[in-house]
Motif scaffolding. Structure first.
Motif, PDB file in Angstrom:
ATOM      1  N   ALA A   1     -41.067 -37.879 -14.722  1.00  0.00           N
ATOM      2  CA  ALA A   1     -41.182 -37.114 -15.826  1.00  0.00           C
ATOM      3  C   ALA A   1     -42.444 -37.404 -16.360  1.00  0.00           C
ATOM      4  CB  ALA A   1     -40.077 -36.721 -16.602  1.00  0.00           C
ATOM      5  N   ILE A   2     -42.633 -38.664 -16.860  1.00  0.00           N
ATOM      6  CA  ILE A   2     -43.898 -39.302 -17.648  1.00  0.00           C
ATOM      7  C   ILE A   2     -45.009 -39.139 -16.837  1.00  0.00           C
ATOM      8  CG2 ILE A   2     -44.683 -41.405 -18.562  1.00  0.00           C
ATOM      9  CD1 ILE A   2     -42.776 -40.057 -20.353  1.00  0.00           C
ATOM     10  N   GLN A   3     -44.887 -39.445 -15.716  1.00  0.00           N
ATOM     11  CA  GLN A   3     -46.233 -39.295 -14.582  1.00  0.00           C
ATOM     12  C   GLN A   3     -46.470 -37.946 -14.668  1.00  0.00           C
ATOM     13  OE1 GLN A   3     -44.814 -40.995 -11.007  1.00  0.00           O
ATOM     14  NE2 GLN A   3     -45.364 -43.111 -11.394  1.00  0.00           N
ATOM     15  N   THR A   4     -45.663 -37.028 -14.341  1.00  0.00           N
ATOM     16  CA  THR A   4     -46.034 -35.406 -14.395  1.00  0.00           C
ATOM     17  C   THR A   4     -46.541 -35.146 -15.702  1.00  0.00           C
ATOM     18  OG1 THR A   4     -44.047 -35.301 -12.915  1.00  0.00           O
ATOM     19  CG2 THR A   4     -45.111 -32.977 -14.193  1.00  0.00           C
ATOM     20  N   ILE A   5     -46.257 -35.632 -16.977  1.00  0.00           N
ATOM     21  CA  ILE A   5     -47.012 -35.246 -18.175  1.00  0.00           C
ATOM     22  C   ILE A   5     -48.148 -35.869 -18.310  1.00  0.00           C
ATOM     23  CG2 ILE A   5     -46.739 -35.819 -20.593  1.00  0.00           C
ATOM     24  CD1 ILE A   5     -43.509 -35.316 -20.237  1.00  0.00           C
ATOM     25  N   GLY A   6     -48.393 -37.233 -17.818  1.00  0.00           N
ATOM     26  CA  GLY A   6     -49.480 -37.843 -17.594  1.00  0.00           C
ATOM     27  C   GLY A   6     -50.620 -37.083 -16.807  1.00  0.00           C
ATOM     28  N   ASN A   7     -50.417 -36.463 -15.858  1.00  0.00           N
ATOM     29  CA  ASN A   7     -51.320 -35.814 -14.999  1.00  0.00           C
ATOM     30  C   ASN A   7     -51.861 -34.660 -15.734  1.00  0.00           C
ATOM     31  OD1 ASN A   7     -51.135 -37.189 -12.782  1.00  0.00           O
ATOM     32  ND2 ASN A   7     -49.557 -36.410 -12.132  1.00  0.00           N
ATOM     33  N   LEU A   8     -51.212 -34.178 -16.768  1.00  0.00           N
ATOM     34  CA  LEU A   8     -51.575 -32.850 -17.642  1.00  0.00           C
ATOM     35  C   LEU A   8     -52.098 -31.581 -16.916  1.00  0.00           C
ATOM     36  CD1 LEU A   8     -54.187 -34.848 -20.001  1.00  0.00           C
ATOM     37  CD2 LEU A   8     -51.975 -34.514 -20.524  1.00  0.00           C
ATOM     38  N   ASP A   9     -51.107 -31.623 -15.882  1.00  0.00           N
ATOM     39  CA  ASP A   9     -51.447 -30.281 -15.028  1.00  0.00           C
ATOM     40  C   ASP A   9     -50.185 -29.230 -15.188  1.00  0.00           C
ATOM     41  OD1 ASP A   9     -52.137 -28.363 -13.014  1.00  0.00           O
ATOM     42  OD2 ASP A   9     -52.409 -29.685 -11.647  1.00  0.00           O
ATOM     43  N   THR A  10     -50.530 -28.220 -16.188  1.00  0.00           N
ATOM     44  CA  THR A  10     -49.522 -27.394 -16.532  1.00  0.00           C
ATOM     45  C   THR A  10     -49.392 -26.245 -15.311  1.00  0.00           C
ATOM     46  OG1 THR A  10     -51.064 -26.019 -17.340  1.00  0.00           O
ATOM     47  CG2 THR A  10     -50.032 -27.292 -18.902  1.00  0.00           C
ATOM     48  N   LEU A  11     -50.030 -26.060 -14.314  1.00  0.00           N
ATOM     49  CA  LEU A  11     -49.869 -25.160 -13.267  1.00  0.00           C
ATOM     50  C   LEU A  11     -49.323 -25.560 -12.232  1.00  0.00           C
ATOM     51  CD1 LEU A  11     -53.404 -23.548 -13.174  1.00  0.00           C
ATOM     52  CD2 LEU A  11     -51.348 -22.689 -14.129  1.00  0.00           C
ATOM     53  N   ALA A  12     -49.295 -27.115 -11.875  1.00  0.00           N
ATOM     54  CA  ALA A  12     -48.858 -27.852 -10.742  1.00  0.00           C
ATOM     55  C   ALA A  12     -47.397 -28.402 -11.106  1.00  0.00           C
ATOM     56  CB  ALA A  12     -49.630 -28.878 -10.109  1.00  0.00           C
ATOM     57  N   CYS A  13     -47.050 -28.320 -12.571  1.00  0.00           N
ATOM     58  CA  CYS A  13     -45.954 -28.818 -13.110  1.00  0.00           C
ATOM     59  C   CYS A  13     -44.848 -28.707 -12.104  1.00  0.00           C
ATOM     60  CB  CYS A  13     -45.813 -28.512 -14.560  1.00  0.00           C
ATOM     61  SG  CYS A  13     -44.369 -28.925 -15.263  1.00  0.00           S
ATOM     62  N   CYS A  14     -44.242 -29.744 -11.656  1.00  0.00           N
ATOM     63  CA  CYS A  14     -43.070 -29.555 -10.582  1.00  0.00           C
ATOM     64  C   CYS A  14     -42.993 -28.823  -9.404  1.00  0.00           C
ATOM     65  CB  CYS A  14     -41.716 -29.058 -11.552  1.00  0.00           C
ATOM     66  SG  CYS A  14     -41.503 -29.661 -13.317  1.00  0.00           S
ATOM     67  N   SER A  15     -44.083 -28.487  -9.103  1.00  0.00           N
ATOM     68  CA  SER A  15     -44.503 -27.891  -7.763  1.00  0.00           C
ATOM     69  C   SER A  15     -44.223 -28.729  -6.445  1.00  0.00           C
ATOM     70  CB  SER A  15     -45.981 -27.500  -7.593  1.00  0.00           C
ATOM     71  OG  SER A  15     -46.726 -28.480  -7.617  1.00  0.00           O
ATOM     72  N   ARG A  16     -44.422 -30.007  -6.736  1.00  0.00           N
ATOM     73  CA  ARG A  16     -44.086 -30.826  -5.506  1.00  0.00           C
ATOM     74  C   ARG A  16     -42.652 -31.194  -5.318  1.00  0.00           C
ATOM     75  NH1 ARG A  16     -48.734 -35.562  -5.719  1.00  0.00           N
ATOM     76  NH2 ARG A  16     -50.531 -34.190  -5.559  1.00  0.00           N
ATOM     77  N   GLU A  17     -42.025 -31.309  -6.397  1.00  0.00           N
ATOM     78  CA  GLU A  17     -40.474 -31.419  -6.350  1.00  0.00           C
ATOM     79  C   GLU A  17     -40.039 -30.335  -7.287  1.00  0.00           C
ATOM     80  OE1 GLU A  17     -40.418 -36.178  -5.965  1.00  0.00           O
ATOM     81  OE2 GLU A  17     -40.946 -35.443  -7.896  1.00  0.00           O
ATOM     82  N   PRO A  18     -39.585 -29.237  -6.635  1.00  0.00           N
ATOM     83  CA  PRO A  18     -38.882 -27.914  -7.455  1.00  0.00           C
ATOM     84  C   PRO A  18     -37.814 -28.187  -8.141  1.00  0.00           C
ATOM     85  CG  PRO A  18     -39.474 -27.500  -5.255  1.00  0.00           C
ATOM     86  CD  PRO A  18     -39.681 -28.926  -5.228  1.00  0.00           C
ATOM     87  N   TRP A  19     -36.933 -29.325  -7.662  1.00  0.00           N
ATOM     88  CA  TRP A  19     -35.553 -29.686  -8.504  1.00  0.00           C
ATOM     89  C   TRP A  19     -35.956 -30.314  -9.817  1.00  0.00           C
ATOM     90  CZ3 TRP A  19     -35.976 -34.902  -8.752  1.00  0.00           C
ATOM     91  CH2 TRP A  19     -36.662 -35.595  -7.681  1.00  0.00           C
ATOM     92  N   MET A  20     -37.407 -30.418 -10.090  1.00  0.00           N
ATOM     93  CA  MET A  20     -37.427 -31.040 -11.410  1.00  0.00           C
ATOM     94  C   MET A  20     -37.768 -29.868 -12.337  1.00  0.00           C
ATOM     95  SD  MET A  20     -37.970 -34.620 -11.557  1.00  0.00           S
ATOM     96  CE  MET A  20     -39.214 -34.783 -12.877  1.00  0.00           C
TER      97      MET A  20
END
Length: 514
Positions: free
Chosen positions: A216-235
């Motif tokens: 979750a911290i890595q996803t936030i660090g990427n700052l990508d709101t559009l691709a948020c959780c797209s690779r792992e839909p269960w997130m």
């Protein structure tokens, strides 16, 4: 730096980067050193969104710098949440393919948990942990070390200068978060023991929770709101907190890099975190001796030990007002004790001098080798400037009428082993030794000097072939030429010392023969 970067192998790059950072940190030039690396990386940048994602010298050096200058800051950020996760031991899983179902309810009312139940509970727990951690990060500007603030500000500004277009407005933020989140905070969450946040590795259940939080911290660090959780839909259940976290993290970075006034960043607080003493506390078993002979059956008693800026104090309870203490300037040595002395491999000794000149030894029995090494490191660093340190000590104890290690009968004997004041964990919090780092870098440069010279000749030919005769290009080549001259001077100086040493040894042998 460019030559070192291009001629250093992937296997040795981390070690070289750490040595360089320690060298320039010890000389007060780490900001300038990192700035050179930032510019080199940006000059060769192609795709801006992949900046500092490789294992270049710039990436490895900045990563080492964060550990050297920011470990206490990291502990303050993460310790409360990490400790809570270890203590609560919640079962947390978001991936439907990995969910384990179990019975729930009171006796006589058993029912099986559904997959939705588990995921809902897991989401609630993870949202709580993530929110707590994000709050700690975004409110940490007042105690972020000054060196880190300066480095992040410098990086932010360099990236902004290199990619000024509006379409790249996020790149300067991502450059900072790629280090702060992806290379510093997330790895510490996944492996808290490696960052000395915990004494032991996590069990399987806790490890999974830590991994999900780090993701979750890595996803936030990427700052990508559009691709948020797209690779792992269960997130996706965490998406609201993640999106909010991205906004707050950008605001935090903006405050951190745009605040020029050191007082606004809490300079006094930050500088106290950068002082030479590593504050440490916890329960340990102690045994104290002055003139008494040590016996194998000597009893250790439990005390709460606190290492502060000036003293090492210990009390019977954590909040007791009555305490005993040792003044740090009076400590002469901090060393391990042989396992056979007390039947434990985790005992250390603190040898100090009283006003009367009498020596006193305090023995500390630690719970584990990790705790032993942490206390050794902290104490040695705290006493690194003591002027009357001992050169030798006894790794054993005085039992009966002799020392258990060397069997000397004189209790005041100087010692049979060499003290190791500057050698602790060889970690990021060890005392800086610029002379040692200089020597290590020199050895590395000797090993790659042929490859560097070849690269230099290649650059010279390229400049001539392109017909370039720019002032900047000539200055660069002149600088490299001076570098090789200095390296040769150093090699000549080393050779002269070695030759003089050989001559002295030869003359000594001739004197013995005659």
């Amino acid at each position: 730096m460019m030559l070192i970067d291009e001629t250093t192998t992937a296997e040795s790059r981390q070690e070289v980067a750490t040595n360089l950072v320690k060298l320039f940190l010890g000389q007060g030039l780490v900001k300038e050193f990192l700035d050179v690396l930032f510019k080199l990386e940006l000059d060769n940048a192609g795709e801006p969104n992949t900046l500092f994602r490789s294992n270049s010298l710039a990436s490895k050096s900045t990563e080492s710098f964060l550990k050297l200058a920011g470990m206490q800051y990291l502990h303050r950020l993460l310790a409360p949440t990490i400790n809570r996760i270890f203590e609560e031991k919640k079962y947390i899983e978001l991936d439907p393919n990995k969910v384990e179902l179990k019975e729930a309810g009171c006796a006589g009312l058993h029912r099986m948990q559904t997959e939705a139940d588990v995921i809902q509970q897991s989401t609630t727990h993870l949202q709580s942990y993530l929110s707590e951690l994000l709050h700690a990060i975004t409110q940490s500007a007042p105690y972020c070390p000054l060196a880190l603030c300066q480095a992040f500000r410098q990086l932010y500004q360099r990236v902004q200068e290199r990619f000024p277009d509006k379409e790249y407005r996020k790149v300067k933020f991502i450059a900072v978060t790629s280090f702060l989140c992806l290379r510093f905070i997330s790895p510490a969450i996944m492996s808290p023991k490696l960052f000395h946040l915990r004494e032991k590795h996590a069990d399987a259940r806790t490890s999974r929770t830590l991994l999900l939080l780090a993701k979750a911290i890595q996803t936030i660090g990427n700052l990508d709101t559009l691709a948020c959780c797209s690779r792992e839909p269960w997130m996706v259940p965490l998406q609201p907190v993640i999106l909010q976290g991205i906004t707050h993290l950008k605001d935090f970075i903006t405050r951190l890099v745009c605040c020029e006034d050191e007082e606004d960043l809490g300079l006094h607080t930050r500088m106290s975190l950068q002082c030479g003493t590593m504050e440490k506390e916890g329960f340990l078993c102690l045994h104290r001796t002055k003139d008494k002979c040590m016996l194998m059956t000597s009893h250790f008693k439990k005390y709460y030990v606190t290492l502060s800026k000036d003293t090492l104090s210990y009390t019977r309870t954590q909040h007791s007002k009555k305490s005993s203490f040792i003044s740090l300037p009076k400590i002469r040595a901090v060393e391990k004790v042989e396992e056979k002395s007390f039947g434990s491999a985790n005992v250390m000794q603190i040898i100090s001098s009283e006003d009367s000149g009498q020596m006193e030894t305090l023995y500390l029995d630690c719970k584990s080798v990790n705790e032993l090494n942490q206390w050794l490191s902290a104490l040695r660093k705290a006493c690194s400037h003591n002027t009357d340190a001992m050169n030798s000590y006894h790794p054993g104890v005085y039992k009966g009428d002799k020392w258990s290690c060397c069997h000397q009968k004189d209790k005041t004997d100087a010692g049979c082993d060499k003290t190791r004041h500057g050698v602790t964990l060889q970690g990021w919090y060890d005392p800086l030794d610029p002379d040692l780092e200089s020597q290590l870098i020199y050895r590395h440069l000797l090993g790659v000097r042929i490859a560097m010279r070849d690269k230099y000749l290649e650059m010279t030919k390229a400049e001539e072939g392109n017909g370039k005769d720019s002032m900047a290009g000539q200055e660069k080549l002149d600088g490299i030429s001076r570098f090789f001259t200095v390296l040769q001077d150093l090699q000549d100086a080393h050779s002269a010392v070695e030759e003089a040493e050989r001559s002295r040894n030869k003359n000594f042998l001739l004197e013995l023969q005659t």
